[in-house]
Design a protein around this motif. Sequence first.
Motif, PDB file in Angstrom:
ATOM      1  N   UNK A 161       0.839  -1.204   0.000  1.00  0.00           N
ATOM      2  CA  UNK A 161       0.000   0.000   0.000  1.00  0.00           C
ATOM      3  C   UNK A 161       0.875   1.256   0.000  1.00  0.00           C
ATOM      4  N   UNK A 162       1.948   1.250   0.808  1.00  0.00           N
ATOM      5  CA  UNK A 162       2.861   2.393   0.888  1.00  0.00           C
ATOM      6  C   UNK A 162       3.504   2.678  -0.462  1.00  0.00           C
ATOM      7  N   UNK A 163       4.042   1.620  -1.074  1.00  0.00           N
ATOM      8  CA  UNK A 163       4.748   1.795  -2.345  1.00  0.00           C
ATOM      9  C   UNK A 163       3.797   2.274  -3.437  1.00  0.00           C
ATOM     10  N   UNK A 165       1.169   4.030  -2.991  1.00  0.00           N
ATOM     11  CA  UNK A 165       0.857   5.429  -2.711  1.00  0.00           C
ATOM     12  C   UNK A 165       1.993   6.340  -3.169  1.00  0.00           C
ATOM     13  N   UNK A 166       3.233   5.994  -2.812  1.00  0.00           N
ATOM     14  CA  UNK A 166       4.386   6.816  -3.199  1.00  0.00           C
ATOM     15  C   UNK A 166       4.476   6.887  -4.723  1.00  0.00           C
ATOM     16  N   UNK A 167       4.244   5.757  -5.377  1.00  0.00           N
ATOM     17  CA  UNK A 167       4.307   5.684  -6.825  1.00  0.00           C
ATOM     18  C   UNK A 167       3.304   6.632  -7.486  1.00  0.00           C
ATOM     19  N   UNK A 168       2.116   6.700  -6.900  1.00  0.00           N
ATOM     20  CA  UNK A 168       1.051   7.525  -7.447  1.00  0.00           C
ATOM     21  C   UNK A 168       1.305   9.013  -7.204  1.00  0.00           C
ATOM     22  N   UNK A 169       1.962   9.315  -6.070  1.00  0.00           N
ATOM     23  CA  UNK A 169       2.097  10.714  -5.662  1.00  0.00           C
ATOM     24  C   UNK A 169       3.408  11.335  -6.107  1.00  0.00           C
ATOM     25  N   UNK A 173       4.466  15.493  -5.280  1.00  0.00           N
ATOM     26  CA  UNK A 173       5.275  15.934  -4.141  1.00  0.00           C
ATOM     27  C   UNK A 173       6.711  15.485  -4.334  1.00  0.00           C
ATOM     28  N   UNK A 175       9.592  13.250  -3.842  1.00  0.00           N
ATOM     29  CA  UNK A 175       9.684  11.828  -3.500  1.00  0.00           C
ATOM     30  C   UNK A 175      10.287  11.623  -2.114  1.00  0.00           C
ATOM     31  N   UNK A 178       8.065  12.695   0.737  1.00  0.00           N
ATOM     32  CA  UNK A 178       6.929  11.774   0.824  1.00  0.00           C
ATOM     33  C   UNK A 178       7.320  10.484   1.533  1.00  0.00           C
ATOM     34  N   UNK A 182       5.836   9.129   4.928  1.00  0.00           N
ATOM     35  CA  UNK A 182       5.210   7.804   4.934  1.00  0.00           C
ATOM     36  C   UNK A 182       5.836   6.884   5.961  1.00  0.00           C
TER      37      UNK A 182
ATOM     38  N   UNK B 136      -0.978  14.459   8.098  1.00  0.00           N
ATOM     39  CA  UNK B 136      -0.683  14.135   6.702  1.00  0.00           C
ATOM     40  C   UNK B 136      -1.428  15.076   5.761  1.00  0.00           C
ATOM     41  N   UNK B 141      -0.931  15.417   2.002  1.00  0.00           N
ATOM     42  CA  UNK B 141      -1.116  13.984   1.796  1.00  0.00           C
ATOM     43  C   UNK B 141      -2.498  13.519   2.255  1.00  0.00           C
TER      44      UNK B 141
END
Lengths: 217, 217
Positions: A161-163, A165-169, A173, A175, A178, A182, B136, B141
């Motif tokens: 889920x974290x990855x 989310x980071x990938x999408x955002x 923002x 990286x 973020x 996270x 967040x 976020x």
Amino acid sequence: MRIGELSRKTGVPVPTIKYYVREGLLPPGELTSPNQANYDEAHERRLQLIRALLDVGGMKVAEIADVLKAIDDPARPLHKVLGAAADRLGTAGTEHDDTESAAAHAVVADLISRRGWQAHESNPAAADLSKAIAAMARLGHGAFVEVLDDYADAAEQVARADLAYVDRRVAVEGMVETVVIGTVLGEAVFSALRRLAHVDASAKLYGTEGPPERNAN
Amino acid sequence: MRIGELSRKTGVPVPTIKYYVREGLLPPGELTSPNQANYDEAHERRLQLIRALLDVGGMKVAEIADVLKAIDDPARPLHKVLGAAADRLGTAGTEHDDTESAAAHAVVADLISRRGWQAHESNPAAADLSKAIAAMARLGHGAFVEVLDDYADAAEQVARADLAYVDRRVAVEGMVETVVIGTVLGEAVFSALRRLAHVDASAKLYGTEGPPERNAN
């Protein structure tokens, strides 16, 4: 904006803002006269980040200074910044050199290989994991390793889920920032959820979540 | 046993053992002569517990003293002891009274009702959760709430594993101590597993777990 407005917008008292500037956590405002400085949105955002790491992440001011320095240094590779953020979540202290410790190391090496995790057992997180497992074994809770795979399943789900989310955002923002947010705030979120899920599981198992005075806190 | 043997068995230096006795964390040994005391297995086990909460759980000496006092007081109901252990995992500090805070409260209330959790939104863990979500949102976020259900699924799985473990072990160990160990050390175990799963997920997504010097730490 003036320091007073920055304080109102962020809820951080003026003396605290001045303290963060002195400690190098917040860049100084642009001087518009000998005793007046101007702050912008970058200051506001940085203050929000400091408060989040402090209030929610439970980090110390000196630790936050390190992480911010890493975020601000473009020459610093991502994994170094991550290291600074993740290491503070790790545990300090030296390791025992006993049977429990050796057994815990074997459990962790086996877990990593069984799950096909591309992580080396010399990783600091693996060391923290063996330390926790060894401590439990010393307290007579060696059987805890039986639920380790349930924990690992859950950890994989959170990491996915974290990855995602980071990938999408990542376009929106920075990286690095973020990932720091996270890592630190995500930990606080999961900790709170685990405690809530405990309350629920206890209620379903034992038929109560405890006397009202506890829940009214 | 003498204090020297207690020290060898637990790896805790003699002056540190004396310090724990002075601070009330460890009961004094039985005096066998004016300057010699005798320690037993209860002392050894208590020392292991102190070291685990300190080294793995990251608790402070004063916090450990509170939790041990609660464990030792048979009149103290289980949920009070749990409170002492769980609250230290929570975050301190006051809450903002802004849009993000109000929105976060609504998100948490909705989550609890949607998942059918028998936990009240006034629970300290629910308050910590809103605080983290609001922090967040202030950092841009707000979209993190989209992965909240993945986190909640994982938290439920961990809580189920925890309860099943406590249920199985309750005859063998003291229930209260087991729950304290599970709450504090289980948190450390999950945190380490999440970081390991991150390393694995990054490696699978980006093809590397970072340069070797980082992994060799």
